[in-house]
Design a protein around this motif. Structure first.
Motif, mmCIF file in Angstrom:
data_model
loop_
_atom_site.group_PDB
_atom_site.id
_atom_site.type_symbol
_atom_site.label_atom_id
_atom_site.label_comp_id
_atom_site.label_asym_id
_atom_site.label_seq_id
_atom_site.Cartn_x
_atom_site.Cartn_y
_atom_site.Cartn_z
ATOM 1 N N ILE A 70 -57.044 -13.014 10.386
ATOM 2 C CA ILE A 70 -58.231 -12.386 10.974
ATOM 3 C C ILE A 70 -57.857 -11.924 12.387
ATOM 4 N N PHE A 71 -58.181 -10.671 12.682
ATOM 5 C CA PHE A 71 -57.851 -10.098 13.984
ATOM 6 C C PHE A 71 -59.111 -9.607 14.687
ATOM 7 N N ASP A 72 -59.020 -9.485 16.012
ATOM 8 C CA ASP A 72 -60.111 -8.837 16.737
ATOM 9 C C ASP A 72 -59.860 -7.323 16.690
ATOM 10 N N ARG A 73 -60.695 -6.532 17.348
ATOM 11 C CA ARG A 73 -60.588 -5.075 17.212
ATOM 12 C C ARG A 73 -59.275 -4.528 17.781
ATOM 13 N N MET A 75 -56.347 -6.074 17.393
ATOM 14 C CA MET A 75 -55.312 -6.749 16.607
ATOM 15 C C MET A 75 -54.758 -8.014 17.279
ATOM 16 N N ASN A 76 -55.612 -8.673 18.049
ATOM 17 C CA ASN A 76 -55.249 -10.002 18.550
ATOM 18 C C ASN A 76 -55.622 -11.004 17.469
ATOM 19 N N GLN A 77 -54.685 -11.928 17.229
ATOM 20 C CA GLN A 77 -54.878 -12.871 16.133
ATOM 21 C C GLN A 77 -55.986 -13.883 16.433
ATOM 22 N N LEU A 78 -56.927 -14.017 15.508
ATOM 23 C CA LEU A 78 -57.974 -15.034 15.663
ATOM 24 C C LEU A 78 -57.811 -16.154 14.637
ATOM 25 N N ALA A 79 -57.200 -15.846 13.503
ATOM 26 C CA ALA A 79 -56.931 -16.879 12.483
ATOM 27 C C ALA A 79 -55.635 -16.537 11.778
ATOM 28 N N THR A 80 -54.779 -17.547 11.615
ATOM 29 C CA THR A 80 -53.500 -17.326 10.933
ATOM 30 C C THR A 80 -53.150 -18.572 10.108
ATOM 31 N N LEU A 223 -58.327 -9.216 7.756
ATOM 32 C CA LEU A 223 -59.646 -8.733 8.163
ATOM 33 C C LEU A 223 -59.617 -8.397 9.654
ATOM 34 N N VAL A 224 -60.155 -7.245 9.995
ATOM 35 C CA VAL A 224 -60.244 -6.849 11.408
ATOM 36 C C VAL A 224 -61.715 -6.856 11.802
ATOM 37 N N LEU A 225 -62.020 -7.594 12.845
ATOM 38 C CA LEU A 225 -63.409 -7.702 13.298
ATOM 39 C C LEU A 225 -63.703 -6.668 14.390
ATOM 40 N N THR A 226 -64.973 -6.473 14.660
ATOM 41 C CA THR A 226 -65.360 -5.579 15.764
ATOM 42 C C THR A 226 -65.342 -6.336 17.093
ATOM 43 N N ILE A 227 -65.193 -7.648 17.009
ATOM 44 C CA ILE A 227 -65.162 -8.498 18.205
ATOM 45 C C ILE A 227 -64.015 -8.078 19.117
ATOM 46 N N ASP A 228 -64.281 -8.057 20.408
ATOM 47 C CA ASP A 228 -63.225 -7.818 21.382
ATOM 48 C C ASP A 228 -62.952 -9.150 22.082
#
Lengths: 581, 84
Positions: A70-73, A75-80, A223-228
């Motif tokens: 899961i990445f933020d908008r 492409m910073n990793q939020l879940a791996t 998954l890419v989120l809209t979260i920054d």
């Protein structure tokens, strides 16, 4: 009479013939036996022997492609995932169970009694510990205990810990999504397992099959989120500060792009670390931004004012008599906050000074049916369809179930339940020219780094005209410039917004609490070309409880830092435009 | 004639066996390299995770403010340049 020579020759020939027949019979029998044996092996036992042979030189390799990331908008990793080992045992193969249990418990930091009961089990397979750390697995391996085996597994890891935990969620022991987008997008994210048959030699080493067996070629989807990540951090940081400062029960902050409905941040306090979610109360796992509904209080007044202006029953400069601070509806007397006593106020000042009686007067001009229709159009009383689990639809009764007091109560944000997400979506519609956009938390799905699905902005409907939107922006700017929201003003930027201080309903006493409030501020900036809509809600602050004082400063800091991060220049700084030519 | 035939047969048989032996040796090498690659990928993944953890904004904020003594610039200290 025959001669003895002739007799001897005859006897010899007979003897030879007998022998030949005997040998032929023996050969025949041997041949028959051979054919029978061949028939038995090649025909009758064919399938079984082929299976046995395959088992000897073929092995099946299980290749697990881990759960999608899961990445933020940006492409910073939020879940791996990280590869770890799980330890299991066949209790029958453990000779000294007491010693083994003691050693294992020490190495894995487990309760010795629990380990002993596991290794004493009559089953042939028991887990000793799932998903151990590398150090733990190595320590157990060094113990050299018999009957133990190691199996590689994937463990979900959230490198940013608490950041956006309410949105990302977490997974269970078998990597099943349990909360947040991990739960909502489980079918997309879940890893796949592929079986591959390979030849092996006498030592069990794999031979042949030059196909790629590496795990790097993931078959999973990300998954890419809209979260920054930066805006999320900013929102969490300032929300936490406000909650701690006012010793509040909890807080929620949402940052949205009003023109697209993309959510940049959805922050919740108290937070939890999804890597150790079991150590936190299940209450913290919820995402109150979407799953809780509250009586919004005065932040709802802009909806009423926008409805009145759009339907043509009122203009911003129309004046209303505010009854000098006391207005009776039936037997119920309604007053103003802080015992203010307002006389004649324009609609603009009713919103700026947050007059309850003024809001009632506007709503009365609008009428119940009209007000209800606009409230529905702004998205209240229904789910927005955001890709998060547990979204509440809020509470909105139809006008035929309203009491004599309902129109008045709803006009200043009571007798209605709204989620923070609904509130910011409605405010975004006022900010963006009147379009209600579907709030979005997901930007797209990737497979091997390439987009396979996207979630484009979706217009739900036009709620108010552009003209009404512009008039409402001017009204809401007054709130921050001269009204109750002055502490939300951001230096160098025009801000529009509304404060809210809602008394909380106590279901035990069946009355509104005198001490528990929901303090909030919702607004957007820069007011005339909004880049951000921000909502801050602080639940049960102590000391002071006014929305402008409690939530306003948090709004100011989140907005200031986020605008700076997005490169929106303030009025005070020098701006140069360089022509590349 | 028979001798020549036998030599050709032997050479052919040796070539066949040699190619098979070579193929098996390559497959062992390949498996060893694959194992090594997977191990390196695993280490790489751990390092990536560590990097992500170290890039935690909370940690960077603490380092910037408390260890380096950095402060935010005022609006008047800022210059925005847009490239056209």
């Amino acid at each position: 009479m025959t001669s003895p020579k002739k007799h001897l020759a005859k006897t010899f020939r007979t003897d030879i013939r007998v022998r030949l027949i005997l040998v032929s019979v023996l050969f025949g029998l041997f041949g028959l036996g051979l054919v029978s044996r061949l028939f038995y092996l090649q025909v009758y036992m064919h399938n079984e022997l082929v299976a046995r042979s395959d088992k000897q030189y073929l092995s099946t390799v299980k290749i697990y492609y881990g759960r999608g990331e899961i990445f933020d908008r940006n492409m910073n990793q939020l879940a791996t995932n990280i590869e770890v080992e799980s330890i299991f045992a066949n209790p029958a193969d453990i000779p000294n169970k007491v010693i083994a249990a003691r050693e294992l418990a020490r190495a894995l930091n487990l309760d010795p009694k629990t380990v002993l009961s596991r290794v004493s089990s009559k089953k042939h397979f028991v887990w000793i510990k799932r998903k151990c750390s590398l150090k733990e697995a190595e320590t157990v391996r060094r113990l050299g205990l018999s009957g133990l085996s190691f199996v590689p597994e994937h463990k979900r890891f959230y490198p940013k810990r608490e950041l956006a935990a309410g949105v990302v969620g977490f997974v269970g022991m078998d990597n099943q999504g349990l909360a947040g987008v991990e739960h909502h997008f489980h079918q997309v994210l879940k890893g796949t397992t592929r079986l591959k048959v390979m030849e092996k030699d006498a030592l069990g080493r794999q031979v042949g099959a030059f196909n790629d067996l590496s795990r790097s070629q993931s078959q999973s989807r990300d998954l890419v989120l809209t979260i920054d990540e930066v805006i999320q951090f900013t929102a969490e940081y300032h929300l936490k500060k406000a909650v701690e400062k006012y010793r509040a029960k909890s807080g929620t902050a949402i940052v949205m792009d009003p023109s697209t409905g993309e959510i940049y941040a959805l922050a919740t306090v108290p937070q939890y670390n999804p890597n150790q979610y079991a150590s936190y109360s299940p209450k913290t796992w919820k995402n109150p931004g979407v799953s809780n509904s509250y009586e919004p209080g005065s932040i709802f007044k802009p909806v009423v004012a926008a409805a009145a202006i759009d339907s043509g029953v009122a203009r911003p400069q129309d004046i209303f008599f505010c009854e000098n601070g006391e207005f009776k509806i039936g037997s119920v007397s309604i007053g103003e906050a802080s015992d203010h006593k307002f006389g004649w106020l324009t609609l603009q000042n009713i919103i700026a000074k947050s007059s309850n009686i003024g809001a009632i007067k506007i709503a009365q001009q609008l009428g119940s049916q009209n007000l209800f229709r606009y409230i529905r159009d702004f998205g209240f009383g229904q789910r927005s369809g955001i890709n998060l689990p547990g979204e509440a639809e809020g509470q909105l009764r139809s006008p035929d179930r309203w009491t004599q007091l309902s129109l008045a109560s709803i006009s200043f944000g009571h007798e209605i339940g709204v989620t923070p997400l609904q509130m910011i979506t409605a405010m975004s519609a006022i900010a963006n020219g009147g379009k209600l956009m579907q709030p979005r938390i997901t930007k797209g799905v990737l497979k091997e780094g390439q987009p396979v699905r996207s979630f484009p902005p979706r217009l739900i409907k036009r709620v108010i005209s552009e003209k009404t939107s512009k008039q409402m922006i001017d009204v809401l700017k007054t709130v921050v410039k001269e009204g109750t929201g002055q502490e939300a003003a951001v230096e160098g930027y025009d801000v529009a917004g509304k404060t809210g201080t809602a008394q909380k309903y106590n279901s035990e006493t069946q009355s509104y609490s005198k001490s528990d409030y929901m303090s909030s501020f919702v607004g957007f900036a820069p007011a005339d070309a909004p880049r951000l809509a921000v909502l801050v809600m602080i639940d049960e602050p102590r000391g002071t409880y006014w929305g402008g004082s409690v939530a306003g400063p948090a709004f100011r800091e989140i907005t200031r830092q986020s605008l700076r991060y997005l490169g929106v220049p303030s009025k005070e700084e020098r701006v140069y435009i360089l022509d590349r030519a | 004639m028979i001798l020549l035939f036998s030599v050709f047969f032997m050479v052919g048989a040796l070539a066949f066996v040699w190619s098979n032996v070579k193929m098996i040796k390559f497959s062992y090498d390949y498996q060893a390299l694959l194992h090594e690659r997977n191990e390196l990928l695993r280490k790489n993944q751990i390092l990536k995770v560590e990097r992500e953890s170290l890039q935690s904004l909370n940690r960077i904020r603490v380092l910037a403010r408390e260890e380096l003594g950095l402060i935010e610039p005022a609006n008047t200290d800022r210059v925005t340049i847009f490239l056209k």
